[in-house]
Write an enzyme that holds these catalytic residues in place. Structure first.
Site, short mmCIF file in Angstrom:
data_model
loop_
_atom_site.label_atom_id
_atom_site.label_comp_id
_atom_site.label_asym_id
_atom_site.label_seq_id
_atom_site.Cartn_x
_atom_site.Cartn_y
_atom_site.Cartn_z
CE LYS A 29 1.32 -4.23 -6.07
NZ LYS A 29 0.92 -3.08 -6.87
CG ASP A 77 -1.84 -4.68 -3.17
OD1 ASP A 77 -2.77 -5.23 -3.79
OD2 ASP A 77 -1.34 -3.61 -3.53
P1 ATP Z 1 0.09 -0.32 -3.47
O1 ATP Z 1 0.95 -0.70 -4.62
O2 ATP Z 1 -0.26 -1.49 -2.55
O3 ATP Z 1 -1.09 0.52 -3.80
P2 ATP Z 1 2.05 1.65 -2.81
O4 ATP Z 1 3.29 0.92 -3.19
O5 ATP Z 1 1.54 2.66 -3.77
O6 ATP Z 1 0.94 0.60 -2.47
P3 ATP Z 1 3.12 1.94 -0.16
O7 ATP Z 1 4.56 2.19 -0.37
O8 ATP Z 1 2.71 0.58 0.28
O9 ATP Z 1 2.28 2.38 -1.44
O10 ATP Z 1 2.65 3.01 0.92
C1 ATP Z 1 1.51 3.80 0.88
C2 ATP Z 1 1.46 4.65 2.15
O11 ATP Z 1 1.38 3.80 3.30
C3 ATP Z 1 2.72 5.49 2.37
O12 ATP Z 1 2.54 6.77 1.88
C4 ATP Z 1 2.95 5.45 3.86
O13 ATP Z 1 2.51 6.64 4.46
C5 ATP Z 1 2.08 4.31 4.40
N1 ATP Z 1 2.87 3.22 5.03
C6 ATP Z 1 2.57 2.59 6.16
N2 ATP Z 1 3.48 1.64 6.45
C7 ATP Z 1 4.36 1.63 5.47
C8 ATP Z 1 5.51 0.86 5.21
N3 ATP Z 1 5.95 -0.09 6.05
N4 ATP Z 1 6.18 1.12 4.06
C9 ATP Z 1 5.74 2.07 3.22
N5 ATP Z 1 4.68 2.85 3.44
C10 ATP Z 1 3.97 2.63 4.55
#
Ligand code: ATP
Length: 300
Positions: free
Chosen positions: A11, A138
């Site tokens: 997203k 989210d």
């Molecule tokens: P958001 O946009 O919801 O704030 P994000 O995209 O910045 O999230 P994610 O990629 O969802 O961040 O991941 C944040 C942290 O969550 C990662 O650093 C990782 O350690 C942990 N994590 C746990 N499960 C997962 C997964 N299936 N995929 C990615 N990261 C994960």
């Protein structure tokens, strides 16, 4: 059924309005979510225990234990059903990790859909949405896909009508940004500036642009209250955003808590041109073209 594979999109936040810090440590948000065509794939296979394996270039940054959001989702679903089901999950990651594109939440939503099918539970979307809200702010949108506005912590969702397809370019950065750190920096910057933080409200002009499929107005109306904090923590993002604007993007913003930057273009061809120009500028680790809105988790 021995295994189920679900494809799930990333997203981008088209508007992220962050209200004052609440007593419970959260912020009231107005969050316009838009699902775009960068996909993870989650396969759920029948197994006795619960396990996860992550594949792809960024696999090393994702936990392969009970901290993985997909594992937490599978366990939460089994708990809801009151049974000790097992599942072997394999996640093929393409959504940037800690990139502000809700990759972990996407995997959690995909695991809910895949396990619901694998275990033959047949739970309706409303039940899955309830479980999703407990997993993270989210995750409910990740189950829904399309375009929606979230209020509360972002988990109370209303679907939005969108009049057409928007074309996007995403500039992926080296290394992620922690969502918690970005919110803390946002609070710090606001306190330091003596800013009176207003209650977040959805932008009527943005909703109209979405309804009309008007990329130019969308580009002008997109806004992210977390952007100053993300740019303070990662100053190189200012150059990436400027480069996109200078190269003709209709709008540029940091996606969610960053560090991914999103640019809207006026056609698929324009998006490809912009992506090539951004790549040549050398302002990103990788540059990806995508479109939105796309549907939520889909069994493949
Ligand atoms: P958001 O946009 O919801 O704030 P994000 O995209 O910045 O999230 P994610 O990629 O969802 O961040 O991941 C944040 C942290 O969550 C990662 O650093 C990782 O350690 C942990 N994590 C746990 N499960 C997962 C997964 N299936 N995929 C990615 N990261 C994960």
């Amino acid at each position: 059924m021995n295994s189920v594979t679900v494809r799930v999109p990333a997203k981008v936040n088209l508007q992220l309005a962050v209200g004052p810090l609440r007593e419970d440590g959260y912020h009231d948000l107005v969050n316009v979510f838009h699902a775009v065509s960068i996909f993870d794939e989650v396969t759920a296979a029948a197994e006795t225990g619960v396990s996860v394996r992550v594949e792809g270039e960024t696999a090393g940054q994702v936990p392969e234990d009970d901290d993985n959001l997909a594992v937490r989702a599978a366990r939460a679903l089994a708990g809801h059903a009151g049974r000790s089901y097992g599942v072997g999950l394999v996640i093929r990651k393409a959504i940037p990790v800690a990139g502000g594109m809700a990759g972990g939440s996407a995997d959690a939503a995909a695991a809910l859909v895949a396990c619901n099918e694998l275990w033959g539970l047949g739970l309706p979307l409303d039940d899955l949405l309830e479980i999703a809200a407990d997993l993270g702010s989210d995750v409910p949108f990740a189950l829904l896909g399309g375009t929606a506005v979230g209020t509360g912590r972002g988990e109370r969702l209303t679907r939005l009508e969108v009049g057409g397809t928007f074309h996007w370019v995403f500039a992926l950065a080296d290394g992620g940004l922690s969502t918690g750190r970005v919110y803390a920096e946002c609070d710090r910057l606001r306190a330091a500036g003596g800013e009176r933080v207003a209650r977040p409200r959805v932008s009527g002009a943005l909703l109209a642009a979405l309804r009309d499929g008007d990329a130019k107005t969308l580009g002008a109306e997109m806004a992210n209250d977390l952007q100053p904090a993300a740019v303070t923590l990662r100053p190189s993002l200012a150059r990436t955003l400027d480069a996109g604007r200078d190269l003709g993007a209709l709008g540029a913003l940091v996606s969610g808590s960053g560090p991914t930057c999103a640019f809207v273009a006026d056609s698929e061809a324009h998006a490809r041109e912009l992506a090539a120009a951004l790549t040549a500028e050398g302002v990103a680790r990788d540059v990806v073209v995508a479109h939105g809105p796309v549907p939520g988790p889909t069994v493949v």
